[in-house]
Design an enzyme around this catalytic site. Structure first.
Site, short mmCIF file in Angstrom:
data_model
loop_
_atom_site.label_atom_id
_atom_site.label_comp_id
_atom_site.label_asym_id
_atom_site.label_seq_id
_atom_site.Cartn_x
_atom_site.Cartn_y
_atom_site.Cartn_z
N SER A 189 62.82 47.70 36.55
CA SER A 189 63.51 47.35 35.30
C SER A 189 63.02 48.23 34.15
O SER A 189 63.30 49.43 34.13
CB SER A 189 63.33 45.86 35.01
OG SER A 189 64.14 45.45 33.94
N HIS A 247 67.66 40.34 39.90
CA HIS A 247 66.78 41.24 39.16
C HIS A 247 65.30 40.97 39.44
O HIS A 247 64.50 41.90 39.49
CB HIS A 247 67.05 41.06 37.66
CG HIS A 247 66.57 42.19 36.80
ND1 HIS A 247 67.21 43.41 36.75
CD2 HIS A 247 65.51 42.30 35.96
CE1 HIS A 247 66.58 44.21 35.91
NE2 HIS A 247 65.54 43.56 35.42
#
Length: 417
Positions: A189, A393
C-alpha cells in the site's frame, strides 16, 4: 439542507478524529483469559504479544533481531528492525530484503502471523537478510533532532517527505551495513506509493533495487471506495479544522488500543464481529482469510499513527484522480512549487523491474486503478491477480493463507533477479 448535512457529518467526524488522536493518560488494566488457538500453536494465550514491541515479538518466535536508527536529511530519526537470518543460522552473502509498510502501519505488520505465514519470517528462512522499515511518525519513529512530537511542527509532512527522505535514507543505511549492491524491495500500500514517488524524484535509486514487489499498490485512487474515500471531498476542510485544533497526528498506537484489542477483538468476545466488520469496511470483504486468532495482536499494534497531512494526501489523490504531490491550496502551492497546482509524479522514471500483486475485492487498490498504474510503468515484469474471488487490501499482510496466495509468488519473482 445539503450544506447542513455536510457540516454535521464533518463535525461528527472531526470529533471522532480528535478523540482517537489524543493519547490516553489512563493506565488500562485487564486480566488474561484462557488460551485457545494460540496455545495449540505453542503461544501462551489469545492475548499474547499485545504489549510487546516488534523486536520482542521477533525474539519470542525464536528469530534473531537487531535495532538500527537512521537520521534523515531533514532530521527525523527512524527506527529499523532487522532479522539478519532465519532459524537455520547465518550464512555468507545473504541477499537483502527491504520491507516498507502501509499507511497507519509499522514494522510489526509484516510479522502478524505464524512464522510459516508471515512474510518477514518466510524471507528470513528462505535465506534473506530482512530489514523492516518504520517511516516518520509511526510508533517507532517519533523522534527528531530538534522537533517535538508533542508539537504541531513535528507533523507537518505527508508521504511526499517519506519518499524524498525516509526511504532513501533507510535504503542507504541498509546497503552500508550489509555491503550489498541492491535490495529486494517489498512495498504494501503506502509502501508502494513512496517507492514510485521516490523513483520519480530520485531516479538514481532505481540502480539500488534488484526488483520491487508491490502488494496492493496505490498510485491512483479514482475507483477506490469505502468510508475513508467518502470523506475525500471534505479533506481540505477537515485538515484545516484539525490544524486549528492543534492536531497533527491521527490514530496513534496507545494503551487504549491495547485495551480495546483485548476486551473487544478477542475471538471469544461477543463484540468481536464489530472488529471484523470494521476491517472489512476499511479494506474490502474477505471473511475467509481474516486471521481471528491474531486480531487482538493486530489491533493493538495497528493503527500505528500517521500525520494528518499523510492521510489527507490520499484524500487529495482520490479527488484529483492523479498521482501528485501534496496540495497546499493555491497560495501554498505557489510558495512550495511555484505553480497553482501540485506537480504530478513521473512514473516513466520507475525503471527498476516491478511486480504488482493485487486482489479482486481490494477497495483501496481497485483493480482498475492498478491496471492504470501497470500501463504507466515502463518495466513491469509481473502483473499478478491473486487467484481468489475475495482478497482484500489487508489480506496481503494478515491473511491466513498469505503465503500460499502471495508470498510464494514474491519468492519466485525475487529468485529471477
Amino acid at each position: 439542507m445539503r450544506g447542513t448535512e455536510m457540516g454535521l457529518k464533518t463535525s461528527v467526524f472531526l470529533l471522532a478524529l480528535w478523540a482517537v488522536s489524543v493519547p490516553t493518560q489512563e493506565s488500562w488494566a485487564w486480566s488474561h483469559k484462557r488460551g485457545s488457538a494460540h496455545a495449540r500453536r505453542g503461544l501462551p494465550n489469545d492475548h499474547w504479544g499485545i504489549n510487546m514491541t516488534t523486536p520482542e515479538l521477533i525474539d519470542a518466535f525464536g528469530y534473531p533481531v537487531e535495532i538500527h536508527h537512521v537520521t534523515t536529511e531533514d532530521g527525523y530519526i527512524l527506527e529499523m528492525h532487522r532479522i539478519p537470518h532465519g532459524k537455520a543460522g547465518p550464512s555468507e552473502n545473504r541477499p537483502v530484503a527491504y520491507l516498507e509498510h502501509c499507511l497507519l502501519c509499522s514494522s510489526s505488520d509484516y510479522i502478524m502471523n505464524y512464522p510459516e505465514e508471515a512474510l518477514a519470517y518466510i524471507l528470513a528462512d528462505a535465506g534473506y537478510d530482512v530489514w523492516l522499515s518504520n517511516m516518520r511518525g509511526n510508533t517507532y519513529s517519533r523522534n527528531h533532532t530538534t522537533l517535538d512530537p508533542e508539537k504541531l511542527d513535528f507533523w507537518k509532512y505527508s508521504w511526499d517527505e517519506m519518499a524524498l527522505y525516509d526511504v532513501p535514507a533507510s535504503i542507504d543505511h541498509v546497503l552500508k551495513e550489509t555491503g550489498a549492491d541492491g535490495v529486494y524491495y517489498v512495498g504494501w500500500s503506502m509502501g508502494t506509493t513512496v517507492f514510485f514517488a521516490m523513483m520519480s524524484e530520485k531516479p538514481e535509486y532505481n540502480d539500488k533495487i534488484k526488483v520491487m514487489a508491490g502488494m496492493a499498490p496505490v498510485a491512483y485512487l479514482g475507483n477506490a471506495i469505502g468510508p475513508i474515500m467518502e470523506l475525500a471531498p471534505y479533506v481540505m476542510e477537515v485538515e484545516v479544522v484539525l490544524q486549528l485544533l492543534g492536531v497533527g497526528e491521527l490514530f496513534p498506537s496507545n494503551e487504549l488500543m491495547d485495551y480495546l484489542a483485548e476486551e473487544y477483538c478477542d475471538v471469544n468476545s461477543t463484540y468481536s464481529q464489530i472488529c471484523y466488520n470494521f476491517l472489512f469496511l476499511l479494506g474490502g470483504p474477505d471473511a475467509d482469510e481474516l486471521h481471528k486468532d491474531f486480531l487482538p495482536l493486530i489491533i493493538s499494534h495497528t493503527p500505528a499513527g500517521a500525520s494528518v497531512n499523510t492521510i489527507a494526501h490520499y484524500g487529495q489523490m482520490k479527488n484529483s484522480n492523479n498521482f501528485c504531490k501534496f496540495d497546499y491550496g493555491e497560495l501554498g502551492n505557489i510558495m512550495h512549487y511555484g505553480r497553482r497546482e501540485p506537480p504530478l509524479y513521473n512514473l516513466t522514471k520507475v525503471t527498476a523491474p516491478v511486480g504488482l500483486f493485487w486482489g479482486n475485492t481490494d477497495w483501496l487498490a481497485d483493480p482498475a486503478d492498478v491496471a492504470r498504474l501497470a500501463a504507466d510503468l515502463p518495466n513491469l515484469v509481473l502483473d499478478y491477480n491473486v487467484p481468489k474471488e475475495e482478497f482484500n487490501h489487508l489480506d496481503f499482510g494478515w491473511a491466513i493463507h498469505a503465503n500460499e496466495y502471495v508470498y510464494t509468488k514474491i519468492l519466485e519473482l525475487f529468485s529471477a533477479y
